[in-house]
Scaffold this motif. Sequence first.
Motif, PDB file in Angstrom:
ATOM      1  N   ASN A 123       0.867  -1.313  -0.056  1.00  0.00           N
ATOM      2  CA  ASN A 123       0.106   0.125  -0.086  1.00  0.00           C
ATOM      3  C   ASN A 123       1.319   1.137  -0.246  1.00  0.00           C
ATOM      4  O   ASN A 123       0.955   2.046   0.534  1.00  0.00           O
ATOM      5  CB  ASN A 123      -1.044   0.263   1.449  1.00  0.00           C
ATOM      6  CG  ASN A 123      -1.989  -1.154   1.092  1.00  0.00           C
ATOM      7  OD1 ASN A 123      -2.153  -1.056   0.328  1.00  0.00           O
ATOM      8  ND2 ASN A 123      -1.860  -1.914   2.415  1.00  0.00           N
ATOM      9  N   HIS A 126      -1.152   4.846  -0.053  1.00  0.00           N
ATOM     10  CA  HIS A 126      -1.790   5.125   0.714  1.00  0.00           C
ATOM     11  C   HIS A 126      -0.708   5.465   2.067  1.00  0.00           C
ATOM     12  O   HIS A 126      -1.160   6.669   2.849  1.00  0.00           O
ATOM     13  CB  HIS A 126      -2.887   3.265   1.533  1.00  0.00           C
ATOM     14  CG  HIS A 126      -2.953   3.794   3.018  1.00  0.00           C
ATOM     15  ND1 HIS A 126      -4.155   4.176   3.215  1.00  0.00           N
ATOM     16  CD2 HIS A 126      -2.169   3.068   4.079  1.00  0.00           C
ATOM     17  CE1 HIS A 126      -4.262   4.832   4.244  1.00  0.00           C
ATOM     18  NE2 HIS A 126      -3.202   3.749   4.866  1.00  0.00           N
ATOM     19  N   MET A 127       0.513   5.017   1.997  1.00  0.00           N
ATOM     20  CA  MET A 127       1.530   5.035   2.982  1.00  0.00           C
ATOM     21  C   MET A 127       2.163   6.515   2.872  1.00  0.00           C
ATOM     22  O   MET A 127       2.265   7.310   3.821  1.00  0.00           O
ATOM     23  CB  MET A 127       2.658   3.825   3.290  1.00  0.00           C
ATOM     24  CG  MET A 127       2.049   2.963   3.993  1.00  0.00           C
ATOM     25  SD  MET A 127       2.411   2.499   5.422  1.00  0.00           S
ATOM     26  CE  MET A 127       3.350   2.647   5.498  1.00  0.00           C
ATOM     27  N   THR A 129       0.488   8.923   1.793  1.00  0.00           N
ATOM     28  CA  THR A 129      -0.980   9.883   1.721  1.00  0.00           C
ATOM     29  C   THR A 129      -0.987  10.328   3.209  1.00  0.00           C
ATOM     30  O   THR A 129      -1.510  10.729   3.837  1.00  0.00           O
ATOM     31  CB  THR A 129      -2.217   9.184   1.044  1.00  0.00           C
ATOM     32  OG1 THR A 129      -2.138   8.101   1.496  1.00  0.00           O
ATOM     33  CG2 THR A 129      -2.583   9.718  -0.222  1.00  0.00           C
ATOM     34  N   HIS A 130      -0.984   9.011   3.913  1.00  0.00           N
ATOM     35  CA  HIS A 130      -0.480   8.569   5.453  1.00  0.00           C
ATOM     36  C   HIS A 130       0.001  10.355   5.726  1.00  0.00           C
ATOM     37  O   HIS A 130      -0.005  10.343   7.155  1.00  0.00           O
ATOM     38  CB  HIS A 130      -0.739   7.225   5.860  1.00  0.00           C
ATOM     39  CG  HIS A 130      -0.901   6.964   7.401  1.00  0.00           C
ATOM     40  ND1 HIS A 130      -2.088   7.722   7.851  1.00  0.00           N
ATOM     41  CD2 HIS A 130       0.152   6.753   8.972  1.00  0.00           C
ATOM     42  CE1 HIS A 130      -2.001   7.237   9.548  1.00  0.00           C
ATOM     43  NE2 HIS A 130      -1.011   7.976   9.722  1.00  0.00           N
ATOM     44  N   PRO A 133      -1.770  14.795   6.937  1.00  0.00           N
ATOM     45  CA  PRO A 133      -3.080  14.784   7.715  1.00  0.00           C
ATOM     46  C   PRO A 133      -4.243  15.257   6.244  1.00  0.00           C
ATOM     47  O   PRO A 133      -3.968  16.028   5.729  1.00  0.00           O
ATOM     48  CB  PRO A 133      -3.352  15.188   8.662  1.00  0.00           C
ATOM     49  CG  PRO A 133      -2.114  15.279   9.634  1.00  0.00           C
ATOM     50  CD  PRO A 133      -1.029  14.935   8.056  1.00  0.00           C
ATOM     51  N   GLN A 134      -5.439  14.597   6.174  1.00  0.00           N
ATOM     52  CA  GLN A 134      -5.692  15.722   5.253  1.00  0.00           C
ATOM     53  C   GLN A 134      -6.957  17.464   6.044  1.00  0.00           C
ATOM     54  O   GLN A 134      -6.669  17.388   6.794  1.00  0.00           O
ATOM     55  CB  GLN A 134      -8.000  14.934   5.299  1.00  0.00           C
ATOM     56  CG  GLN A 134      -8.957  15.104   4.053  1.00  0.00           C
ATOM     57  CD  GLN A 134      -9.649  14.597   4.101  1.00  0.00           C
ATOM     58  OE1 GLN A 134      -9.486  13.484   4.851  1.00  0.00           O
ATOM     59  NE2 GLN A 134     -10.482  14.469   3.126  1.00  0.00           N
ATOM     60  N   GLU A 148       5.064  13.603  10.773  1.00  0.00           N
ATOM     61  CA  GLU A 148       4.336  12.344  10.853  1.00  0.00           C
ATOM     62  C   GLU A 148       5.793  11.099  10.947  1.00  0.00           C
ATOM     63  O   GLU A 148       5.482   9.689  11.869  1.00  0.00           O
ATOM     64  CB  GLU A 148       3.629  12.199   9.804  1.00  0.00           C
ATOM     65  CG  GLU A 148       2.459  13.492  10.345  1.00  0.00           C
ATOM     66  CD  GLU A 148       1.879  12.002  10.809  1.00  0.00           C
ATOM     67  OE1 GLU A 148       1.743  11.548  11.195  1.00  0.00           O
ATOM     68  OE2 GLU A 148       0.970  13.389  11.675  1.00  0.00           O
ATOM     69  N   ASN A 152       6.251   8.310  13.275  1.00  0.00           N
ATOM     70  CA  ASN A 152       5.582   6.850  12.874  1.00  0.00           C
ATOM     71  C   ASN A 152       7.554   5.902  13.703  1.00  0.00           C
ATOM     72  O   ASN A 152       7.264   4.430  13.823  1.00  0.00           O
ATOM     73  CB  ASN A 152       6.069   6.691  11.472  1.00  0.00           C
ATOM     74  CG  ASN A 152       5.238   5.371  10.964  1.00  0.00           C
ATOM     75  OD1 ASN A 152       4.977   4.154  12.067  1.00  0.00           O
ATOM     76  ND2 ASN A 152       5.571   5.208   9.677  1.00  0.00           N
ATOM     77  N   TYR A 221      -1.966   0.209  14.830  1.00  0.00           N
ATOM     78  CA  TYR A 221      -0.719   0.839  14.140  1.00  0.00           C
ATOM     79  C   TYR A 221      -1.206   0.059  12.803  1.00  0.00           C
ATOM     80  O   TYR A 221      -0.776  -0.224  11.031  1.00  0.00           O
ATOM     81  CB  TYR A 221       0.688  -0.225  14.587  1.00  0.00           C
ATOM     82  CG  TYR A 221       0.980   1.097  15.257  1.00  0.00           C
ATOM     83  CD1 TYR A 221       0.288   2.256  15.948  1.00  0.00           C
ATOM     84  CD2 TYR A 221       1.774   0.784  16.622  1.00  0.00           C
ATOM     85  CE1 TYR A 221       0.609   3.356  16.664  1.00  0.00           C
ATOM     86  CE2 TYR A 221       2.537   1.721  18.583  1.00  0.00           C
ATOM     87  CZ  TYR A 221       1.543   3.553  17.581  1.00  0.00           C
ATOM     88  OH  TYR A 221       2.048   3.821  18.712  1.00  0.00           O
ATOM     89  N   GLU A 224      -3.136   0.673  10.165  1.00  0.00           N
ATOM     90  CA  GLU A 224      -3.202   1.864   9.122  1.00  0.00           C
ATOM     91  C   GLU A 224      -2.536   1.467   8.300  1.00  0.00           C
ATOM     92  O   GLU A 224      -2.639   1.785   7.174  1.00  0.00           O
ATOM     93  CB  GLU A 224      -2.003   2.850   9.835  1.00  0.00           C
ATOM     94  CG  GLU A 224      -3.428   4.128  11.868  1.00  0.00           C
ATOM     95  CD  GLU A 224      -1.761   4.714  11.851  1.00  0.00           C
ATOM     96  OE1 GLU A 224      -1.034   5.067  11.845  1.00  0.00           O
ATOM     97  OE2 GLU A 224      -2.238   5.455  13.070  1.00  0.00           O
ATOM     98  N   VAL A 225      -1.875   0.631   8.459  1.00  0.00           N
ATOM     99  CA  VAL A 225      -1.457   0.420   6.776  1.00  0.00           C
ATOM    100  C   VAL A 225      -2.328  -0.826   5.968  1.00  0.00           C
ATOM    101  O   VAL A 225      -1.570  -1.364   5.362  1.00  0.00           O
ATOM    102  CB  VAL A 225       0.421  -0.735   7.010  1.00  0.00           C
ATOM    103  CG1 VAL A 225       0.982   0.314   8.022  1.00  0.00           C
ATOM    104  CG2 VAL A 225       0.200  -1.658   7.870  1.00  0.00           C
TER     105      VAL A 225
END
Length: 225
Positions: A123, A126-127, A129-130, A133-134, A148, A152, A221, A224-225
């Motif tokens: 992903n 996705h990683m 974009t994580h 934050p939106q 971030e 992490n 955690y 999230e992935v």
Amino acid sequence: MKMMTNLFSVFDPSTTILNWSLNWTSSILGLIIMPTLFWILPNRLYFIWMNILMKLNQEFKTLLGIKNYKISMIFTSLFLFIMFNNLLGLFPYIFTSSSHMNFTLTLALPLWISFMIYGWINNTNHMFTHLVPQGTPNVLMPFMVCIETISNIIRPGTLAIRLAANMIAGHLLLTLLGNTGSSLMPIMISFLLLTQILLLMLEFAVSIIQAYVFSILSTLYSSEV
């Protein structure tokens, strides 16, 4: 300095044979408490045990979601393993392995590494974009990526330190109060015993809570992935 060394020496794994620490064998003593599910007929202990497992499994399934519910038993087993080690450390002359970073980091670091490897391979978008934050303004995006990324990276350390520090703090307080008993008057010893009992009840609750916190954070955690 010498006083501090003597104070923390109660946590040292000093019992050895052929340079192999025997104190770490306390980590598998929890297997004795578990009911022998595979070679006895179902009884009350069996049903209580299975109800606890099903409740925990349902809790982790909710956090993982529908797609990843099959791995919830991993975190249920992790919770039980940590809880048994925490509770056994409350008994006299049993080494508390979960109060050492060697133990807690050994649990946290492989989990985090496996989550990161799986997430970045399967992903990747996705990683990325994580990391932002939106709704973050464009000006703050570089700073948010740094924040971030750092948060992490330190996750396995915070998991390990949180568990070890909470276990050390309670055991250290019990040890300090226990060492003062020989210098107290007989009337004060009864108050000391009452305080020790209350602290022991608190440590019992902390042992379960910290195992739950470690497992829940590991589950979050992974989700999230």
